[in-house]
Design an enzyme around this catalytic site. Structure first.
Site, PDB file in Angstrom:
ATOM      1  N   LYS A  86       0.761  -1.069  -0.005  1.00  0.00           N
ATOM      2  CA  LYS A  86       0.018   0.057   0.088  1.00  0.00           C
ATOM      3  C   LYS A  86       0.846   1.200   0.102  1.00  0.00           C
ATOM      4  O   LYS A  86       1.773   1.299   0.765  1.00  0.00           O
ATOM      5  CB  LYS A  86      -0.751  -0.152   1.161  1.00  0.00           C
ATOM      6  CG  LYS A  86      -2.214   1.142   1.124  1.00  0.00           C
ATOM      7  CD  LYS A  86      -2.738   0.917   2.546  1.00  0.00           C
ATOM      8  CE  LYS A  86      -4.013   1.990   2.750  1.00  0.00           C
ATOM      9  NZ  LYS A  86      -4.868   1.458   3.787  1.00  0.00           N
ATOM     10  N   SER A 159      -9.930   2.407   2.182  1.00  0.00           N
ATOM     11  CA  SER A 159      -8.388   2.742   2.295  1.00  0.00           C
ATOM     12  C   SER A 159      -7.676   2.008   1.303  1.00  0.00           C
ATOM     13  O   SER A 159      -6.938   2.287   0.357  1.00  0.00           O
ATOM     14  CB  SER A 159      -8.075   3.225   3.675  1.00  0.00           C
ATOM     15  OG  SER A 159      -6.479   3.561   3.439  1.00  0.00           O
ATOM     16  N   SER A 183      -9.899  -0.992   7.194  1.00  0.00           N
ATOM     17  CA  SER A 183      -9.513  -0.846   5.758  1.00  0.00           C
ATOM     18  C   SER A 183      -8.604  -1.980   5.141  1.00  0.00           C
ATOM     19  O   SER A 183      -8.217  -1.743   4.237  1.00  0.00           O
ATOM     20  CB  SER A 183      -8.739   0.717   5.766  1.00  0.00           C
ATOM     21  OG  SER A 183      -9.795   1.837   5.702  1.00  0.00           O
TER      22      SER A 183
END
Length: 472
Positions: A86, A159, A183
């Site tokens: 991420k 997210s 998330s």
């Protein structure tokens, strides 16, 4: 999959399966990495899951992995396996924008601890995955939104949506996400992958762009509980660079996936019937049938104030988020999107007395959750309280209190108390999109949730299903 597999048909293998092919040298890491980069080139224009593709460095890492293999050195189950992270985890060789425009050009000079540990374990980092602005609920209006590979009209999650989409779409064999209010779990549920939110402090947050540090968790998003265990082994453990990381001992999680006994599972049926939709409740009841067939005992429990904890989460998060962004907000407020700026304003507007009351409420809730988890091994919740919501539905999240409660009740409170949780595919809607269950355990019982998830996945095939029409 047999060892006669070619690089063109491997993208939906589980991480441990591709690891076996690389270890036995049926395929080289370079062959696998090249195949995944080609797949990214072909599908990324439609899926929009990558913020940055790191092709050159990924191939160099693959070559290093192959060189080690050639001389008989093996670093473990991540050796030579292409993964992605991420884009709030620092990487020394690519920018870390955290879903923002205000930090879009930030180039760290070192890796986040989790990235460094993945690389030390031999993983090949394919690139950085898109996220909502600052890891809150909405994507920045000037940046793309990842597209759910099962159905473009279906929500891809909050997210860690890029991580969920890339893992489900066969663009990587696993990814890292973060979870502050859900998330990891919400995108895992929406995209039909397995997501582990470890205990708070189990995984270092050093080098992570925070949303709300006391709520932030970093964890794996994979295609199975076994794969999540492999990734957790690599990233878990105390880190001197993060003094809040736990000193609690870690385990060889992937080698301990057999349950020592049948778990006792708590289920709050009243909570479910009050707040979750029909599709979600049907999935939960069918999950209970599977657990009962496995010999587990499911008992009804009353959960301690999940709805209240979910309602208080936004303000708690907002105060910490305002602190994280103090250097750029309000000084550069015009560069922020409406969702993140709105959260910061909530935090900036809260009085010290009100914040103190919220902290006291959070501590009390955490104590009550610990008491509950002393009576049961696992708590069963859905991954999302609304079965596979559409983008159109989720556009009303901020203005529909019932929807907000259904989405946040199964997730945000578990961040507030910091307990570990595993979300895993557990059904499908009538339009073929995924539904997910969630196992919550007591503090630092990641081994239990992973073993429970593995047992569930040995008895079901939901985690082996993949979106159609994505073969490149």
């Amino acid at each position: 999959m047999s060892t006669t597999a070619t690089p063109t048909d491997l993208h939906f293998l589980q991480l441990h399966e591709i690891s076996h092919l690389i270890r036995t040298r049926a395929l080289s890491s370079r062959e696998v990495t090249e195949a995944m980069l080609a797949r990214i080139d072909a599908l990324e224009p439609a899926l929009q899951s990558f913020a940055t593709v790191m092709a050159e460095t990924a191939l160099a890492e693959a070559d290093r992995a192959d060189a080690l293999s050639a001389r008989g050195d093996w670093l473990g189950d991540l050796h030579g396996v292409p993964v992605a992270v991420k884009d709030l985890a620092n990487t020394h060789d690519a920018p870390t924008g955290a879903g923002t425009t205000v930090h879009a050009d930030y180039q760290p000079d070192s890796d986040a601890t989790v990235v460094a540990r993945l690389r030390r374990a031999g993983a090949v980092v394919l690139g950085k995955l898109r996220l909502t602005e600052g890891a809150f609920t909405g994507h920045h209006p000037d940046l793309p939104t990842p597209v759910n590979p099962w159905d473009s009209a279906t929500w891809s999650g909050v997210s860690s949506s890029g991580s969920g989409v890339a893992t489900a779409g066969g663009l990587c064999f696993g990814s890292l996400g973060s979870d502050t209010g859900g998330s990891i779990r919400l995108p895992s549920a929406a995209n039909g992958v397995t997501g582990l939110k470890p205990t708070w402090g189990r995984v270092s947050r050093h080098g992570i762009f925070g949303l709300a540090p006391s709520l932030d968790h970093i964890g794996p998003m994979t295609r199975s509980a076994r794969d999540a265990a492999i990734v957790l082994e690599a990233i878990a453990g105390h880190d001197p660079l993060d003094p809040t990381s736990s000193l609690e001992a870690t385990h060889s999680y992937s080698n301990r996936l057999s349950l020592e006994r049948a778990p006792l599972v708590g289920f709050d049926r009243e909570l479910a019937h009050t707040h979750f939709d029909e599709a979600t409740n049907a999935m939960l009841e069918s999950t209970i049938e599977v657990l009962t067939d496995l010999g587990w005992r499911v008992v009804e429990v009353a959960t301690p104030g999940l709805t209240e904890a979910a309602a208080e989460w936004t303000a708690l998060c907002g105060v910490e988020t305002a602190g994280v962004h103090a250097d750029t907000y309000p000084a550069r407020a015009e560069e922020y999107g409406p969702d993140l700026s709105g959260l910061i304003e909530i935090g900036r507007g809260l009085s010290a007395v009100d914040y103190h009351r919220l902290l006291e409420s959070r501590r009390a809730f955490t104590g009550r959750m610990r008491e509950l988890m002393s009576d049961v091994d696992l708590l069963l919740l859905p991954g999302i309280g609304v079965g596979s919501p559409t983008i159109e539905q989720m556009a009303e999240l901020a203005t529909d209190p019932k929807l907000f409660t259904a989405v946040t009740v199964p997730t945000a409170p578990i961040d507030s108390c910091g307990m570990p949780s595993l979300t895993l595919p557990a059904g499908s809607t009538d339009r073929g999109t995924p539904l997910a269950a969630q196992f919550v355990a007591g503090d630092f019982k990641e081994q239990l949730v992973l073993a429970a998830g593995h047992a569930f996945q040995q008895a079901t095939d939901f985690h082996t299903r993949h979106p159609e029409g994505l073969n490149s």
